[in-house]
Design an enzyme around this catalytic site. Structure first.
Site, mmCIF file in Angstrom:
data_model
loop_
_atom_site.group_PDB
_atom_site.id
_atom_site.type_symbol
_atom_site.label_atom_id
_atom_site.label_comp_id
_atom_site.label_asym_id
_atom_site.label_seq_id
_atom_site.Cartn_x
_atom_site.Cartn_y
_atom_site.Cartn_z
ATOM 1 N N ASP A 3 36.234 11.919 -34.354
ATOM 2 C CA ASP A 3 35.225 12.064 -33.282
ATOM 3 C C ASP A 3 34.160 12.231 -34.217
ATOM 4 O OD1 ASP A 3 33.652 13.412 -31.574
ATOM 5 O OD2 ASP A 3 35.387 13.537 -30.231
ATOM 6 N N ASN A 4 32.729 11.811 -33.774
ATOM 7 C CA ASN A 4 31.611 12.035 -34.340
ATOM 8 C C ASN A 4 30.876 13.226 -34.016
ATOM 9 O OD1 ASN A 4 30.584 11.390 -32.035
ATOM 10 N ND2 ASN A 4 29.581 9.324 -32.854
ATOM 11 N N ASP A 11 32.512 7.995 -37.370
ATOM 12 C CA ASP A 11 31.924 7.141 -36.008
ATOM 13 C C ASP A 11 32.896 5.912 -35.866
ATOM 14 O OD1 ASP A 11 30.160 5.469 -34.502
ATOM 15 O OD2 ASP A 11 29.166 6.999 -34.680
ATOM 16 N N ASN A 22 27.849 1.973 -28.905
ATOM 17 C CA ASN A 22 28.756 3.135 -29.142
ATOM 18 C C ASN A 22 30.032 2.369 -28.293
ATOM 19 O OD1 ASN A 22 28.277 5.978 -30.376
ATOM 20 N ND2 ASN A 22 26.536 5.117 -29.463
ATOM 21 N N SER A 33 37.483 3.345 -16.372
ATOM 22 C CA SER A 33 36.804 4.069 -15.393
ATOM 23 C C SER A 33 36.980 3.530 -13.946
ATOM 24 C CB SER A 33 35.357 4.441 -15.740
ATOM 25 O OG SER A 33 34.824 4.946 -14.570
ATOM 26 N N TYR A 70 26.346 1.923 -18.652
ATOM 27 C CA TYR A 70 27.836 2.505 -18.894
ATOM 28 C C TYR A 70 28.897 1.776 -18.149
ATOM 29 C CZ TYR A 70 31.465 5.713 -18.476
ATOM 30 O OH TYR A 70 32.897 6.392 -18.329
ATOM 31 N N LYS A 82 32.050 -0.504 -19.835
ATOM 32 C CA LYS A 82 33.671 -0.272 -19.699
ATOM 33 C C LYS A 82 34.154 -1.801 -19.056
ATOM 34 C CE LYS A 82 34.120 4.142 -20.604
ATOM 35 N NZ LYS A 82 34.829 4.362 -21.628
ATOM 36 N N GLY A 95 22.070 20.992 -5.724
ATOM 37 C CA GLY A 95 21.373 19.832 -5.060
ATOM 38 C C GLY A 95 22.624 18.917 -4.681
HETATM 39 P P1 NAD Z 1 33.379 13.365 -23.862
HETATM 40 O O1 NAD Z 1 31.895 13.103 -24.062
HETATM 41 O O2 NAD Z 1 33.858 14.823 -23.716
HETATM 42 O O3 NAD Z 1 34.409 12.820 -24.956
HETATM 43 C C1 NAD Z 1 34.064 11.738 -25.661
HETATM 44 C C2 NAD Z 1 34.039 11.977 -27.033
HETATM 45 O O4 NAD Z 1 33.938 10.921 -28.045
HETATM 46 C C3 NAD Z 1 33.112 13.102 -27.577
HETATM 47 O O5 NAD Z 1 33.976 14.081 -28.325
HETATM 48 C C4 NAD Z 1 32.161 12.423 -28.624
HETATM 49 O O6 NAD Z 1 31.817 13.130 -29.448
HETATM 50 C C5 NAD Z 1 33.063 11.257 -28.986
HETATM 51 N N1 NAD Z 1 32.202 10.106 -29.539
HETATM 52 C C6 NAD Z 1 31.121 9.577 -28.717
HETATM 53 N N2 NAD Z 1 30.669 8.273 -29.417
HETATM 54 C C7 NAD Z 1 31.553 8.496 -30.571
HETATM 55 C C8 NAD Z 1 31.524 7.535 -31.667
HETATM 56 N N3 NAD Z 1 30.809 6.382 -31.616
HETATM 57 N N4 NAD Z 1 32.451 7.499 -32.627
HETATM 58 C C9 NAD Z 1 33.372 8.864 -32.547
HETATM 59 N N5 NAD Z 1 33.187 9.834 -31.630
HETATM 60 C C10 NAD Z 1 32.500 9.461 -30.624
HETATM 61 O O7 NAD Z 1 33.953 12.411 -22.436
HETATM 62 P P2 NAD Z 1 35.308 12.837 -21.767
HETATM 63 O O8 NAD Z 1 34.953 13.089 -20.391
HETATM 64 O O9 NAD Z 1 36.327 13.329 -22.391
HETATM 65 O O10 NAD Z 1 35.663 11.082 -21.635
HETATM 66 C C11 NAD Z 1 36.377 10.425 -22.464
HETATM 67 C C12 NAD Z 1 36.352 9.120 -22.382
HETATM 68 O O11 NAD Z 1 36.694 8.774 -20.798
HETATM 69 C C13 NAD Z 1 35.061 8.389 -22.182
HETATM 70 O O12 NAD Z 1 35.400 7.071 -23.142
HETATM 71 C C14 NAD Z 1 34.523 8.160 -20.812
HETATM 72 O O13 NAD Z 1 33.831 7.078 -20.799
HETATM 73 C C15 NAD Z 1 35.928 7.960 -20.083
HETATM 74 N N6 NAD Z 1 35.612 8.359 -18.757
HETATM 75 C C16 NAD Z 1 35.463 9.633 -18.532
HETATM 76 C C17 NAD Z 1 35.388 10.015 -17.356
HETATM 77 C C18 NAD Z 1 34.834 11.432 -16.851
HETATM 78 O O14 NAD Z 1 34.104 11.523 -15.573
HETATM 79 N N7 NAD Z 1 34.684 12.323 -17.660
HETATM 80 C C19 NAD Z 1 35.506 9.209 -16.152
HETATM 81 C C20 NAD Z 1 36.035 7.910 -16.537
HETATM 82 C C21 NAD Z 1 35.991 7.707 -18.007
HETATM 83 C C1 WQD Z 2 30.532 13.388 -7.579
HETATM 84 C C2 WQD Z 2 29.977 13.732 -6.350
HETATM 85 C C3 WQD Z 2 27.615 12.890 -6.058
HETATM 86 C C4 WQD Z 2 26.337 16.200 -8.703
HETATM 87 C C5 WQD Z 2 30.706 9.835 -12.673
HETATM 88 C C6 WQD Z 2 30.505 8.473 -13.388
HETATM 89 C C7 WQD Z 2 31.951 7.520 -13.009
HETATM 90 C C8 WQD Z 2 33.022 8.703 -13.773
HETATM 91 C C9 WQD Z 2 32.684 10.138 -13.308
HETATM 92 C C10 WQD Z 2 32.667 8.032 -16.165
HETATM 93 C C11 WQD Z 2 28.953 12.414 -5.976
HETATM 94 C C12 WQD Z 2 27.512 14.368 -5.993
HETATM 95 C C13 WQD Z 2 26.936 15.317 -8.165
HETATM 96 C C14 WQD Z 2 25.469 17.162 -8.407
HETATM 97 C C15 WQD Z 2 25.905 15.977 -6.070
HETATM 98 N N1 WQD Z 2 32.571 8.905 -15.237
HETATM 99 N N2 WQD Z 2 26.894 15.158 -6.695
HETATM 100 N N3 WQD Z 2 25.276 16.981 -6.904
HETATM 101 O O1 WQD Z 2 29.011 9.988 -9.987
HETATM 102 O O2 WQD Z 2 31.335 10.314 -8.925
HETATM 103 O O3 WQD Z 2 31.264 9.438 -11.317
HETATM 104 O O4 WQD Z 2 31.446 10.480 -13.255
HETATM 105 O O5 WQD Z 2 33.287 7.005 -16.035
HETATM 106 O O6 WQD Z 2 31.801 6.442 -13.957
HETATM 107 O O7 WQD Z 2 29.523 7.540 -12.414
HETATM 108 O O8 WQD Z 2 30.840 11.925 -10.584
HETATM 109 O O9 WQD Z 2 30.616 14.462 -10.570
HETATM 110 O O10 WQD Z 2 28.699 13.039 -10.912
HETATM 111 O O11 WQD Z 2 29.470 13.079 -8.618
HETATM 112 O O12 WQD Z 2 25.773 15.995 -4.957
HETATM 113 O O13 WQD Z 2 24.597 17.872 -9.036
HETATM 114 O O14 WQD Z 2 28.938 14.797 -6.469
HETATM 115 O O15 WQD Z 2 26.642 12.377 -5.402
HETATM 116 O O16 WQD Z 2 28.970 11.915 -4.530
HETATM 117 P P1 WQD Z 2 30.563 10.372 -9.900
HETATM 118 P P2 WQD Z 2 29.746 13.199 -10.161
#
Ligand code: NAD
Ligand code: WQD
Length: 342
Positions: free
Chosen positions: A31-32, A58, A99, A124, A149, A153, A216
């Site tokens: 992890d970076n 990285d 990234n 995602s 983003y 993916k 909000g």
């Molecule tokens: P996070 O940011 O907490 O975790 C990602 C980690 O990757 C971090 O610790 C960051 O420091 C590290 N990182 C980023 N770029 C890097 C690089 N180039 N080299 C090494 N390390 C790097 O996010 P998360 O919520 O734990 O998400 C994990 C994965 O799941 C991500 O790929 C994210 O896109 C995907 N994802 C997250 C969500 C969500 O809503 N949390 C939803 C769908 C998919």
């Molecule tokens: C949830 C709901 C907002 C914040 C995002 C990424 C998605 C995935 C998960 C990685 C929505 C509403 C939110 C606020 C609000 N990530 N909201 N006030 O947008 O569904 O998904 O995170 O892959 O790709 O798009 O998640 O938690 O931001 O929003 O009203 O301050 O809450 O409009 O309906 P979202 P979220």
């Protein structure tokens, strides 16, 4: 045999590392720390009593990856590392493609060199884009993504499919997460966003502790039951366990497979506020604001394929999600930050 977890210090990664250690797996994390703190892994060690080998580096650095594959007998990789802020990706697309896409290419190249053939990728629900019917089902083609983003993916999924076709030994699972929330029930690890949270639950939790004034609500005029956006929220420990189960599937799978990891049920923003208030006993002041750019009205998972092929389904409901979010936020009002100097 050891599992390499990229992004393992992050939110979902740290919870998954914990689940893997509890199953007695050996884990190396790369992890970076661009969006996380090593404190998460210290706490994972504290909770499990087990060691995690940590490399600060990285995924775009091939030398670093080579070193890890040389020094450890890696059998499979769980690839969480990447950038994930949707809004930021529209302002800085190149960083996201570097990234996420480039980083994944470098990882795949080094896996190929090192003869490592098993990969789980963090995809995602956002890959279904703006035009897919709900509930989202894996047979629907991905595309029409609404942010760099999301597009990153989608590209990575296509790359993984092509790579799996070209390399018959390779097996890869893309797990399409819906909306991950909550924290480990200990309250020792959880989600610790930088600055003002983008996502709903961390925002609500920071209003609850008085760090933010009010929530909000982005849009009150969607064609949903109460006018606010509907999403499929999934407890991060259910998600973590989903990765462990997918690891077993990887061993018998050849090629590429994608699974939704969601609950199959949608909740509106107002329902989420109410559920949080009930779990915490704290009132969340809110105000309806205009819609947020790029948001879709409503989506949730068809969770049938993961249940049928992996035998996985969620076991934690909305009350547990809220209880654990509140417990984590309460115990760690500053997240992992300043933990040692207070
Ligand atoms: P996070 O940011 O907490 O975790 C990602 C980690 O990757 C971090 O610790 C960051 O420091 C590290 N990182 C980023 N770029 C890097 C690089 N180039 N080299 C090494 N390390 C790097 O996010 P998360 O919520 O734990 O998400 C994990 C994965 O799941 C991500 O790929 C994210 O896109 C995907 N994802 C997250 C969500 C969500 O809503 N949390 C939803 C769908 C998919
Ligand atoms: C949830 C709901 C907002 C914040 C995002 C990424 C998605 C995935 C998960 C990685 C929505 C509403 C939110 C606020 C609000 N990530 N909201 N006030 O947008 O569904 O998904 O995170 O892959 O790709 O798009 O998640 O938690 O931001 O929003 O009203 O301050 O809450 O409009 O309906 P979202 P979220």
């Amino acid at each position: 045999m050891t599992i390499l977890v990229t992004g393992g210090a992050g939110y979902i990664g740290s919870h998954t590392v914990l689940s893997l250690l509890e199953l007695n797996k050996d884990v190396v994390v790369l992890d970076n720390l661009s969006n996380s703190s090593e404190e998460s892994l210290r706490r994972v060690k504290q909770l499990t009593g087990k060691e995690v080998i940590f490399y600060e580096g990285d995924i775009q650095d091939d030398t670093c990856l080579k070193h890890i594959f040389d020094c450890h007998k890696i059998s499979s990789v769980i690839h969480f590392a990447g950038l994930k802020a949707v809004g930021e990706s529209t302002h800085n697309p190149l960083e996201y493609y570097k990234n996420n896409v480039s980083g994944t290419l470098t990882l795949l190249d080094e896996m190929r060199r090192a003869n490592v053939h098993q990969l789980i990728f963090s995809s995602s629900a956002t890959v279904y884009g703006a035009n897919s019917p709900v509930p989202y089902v894996e047979t629907t083609p991905i595309g029409s993504t609404t942010s760099p983003y999301g597009t990153s993916k989608m590209f990575i999924e296509h790359i993984l499919q092509d790579f799996a076709k070209a390399e018959p030994q390779f097996s890869t699972i893309a797990l399409r997460y819906f909306n991950p929330v909550g924290a480990h029930e200990s309250g020792l690890i959880g989600e610790d966003p930088n600055g003002i949270p983008n996502n709903l639950l961390p925002y609500i939790a920071q209003v609850a502790i008085g760090k933010l004034e009010k929530l909000g609500v982005f849009g009150g005029d969607y064609p949903t039951r109460d006018g606010t956006g509907v999403r499929d929220y999934i407890h991060v420990m259910d998600l973590a366990e989903g990765h462990c189960i997918a690891m077993d599937k990887l061993r018998i799978l050849r090629g590429f497979r994608a699974y939704n990891l969601g609950s199959g049920v949608g909740y509106s923003v107002l329902e989420m506020i109410q559920a949080f208030e009930k779990a915490s006993g704290v009132t969340i002041p809110y105000q309806i604001l205009p819609r947020r750019d790029g948001d879709l009205p409503a989506f949730w998972a068809d969770a049938g394929l993961a249940k049928m092929e992996l035998g996985w389904e969620v076991s934690r409901g909305i009350n547990t999600m809220m209880r654990d979010t509140w417990n984590w936020q309460n115990k760690n009002p500053k997240g992992y930050h300043h933990h040692h100097d207070r």
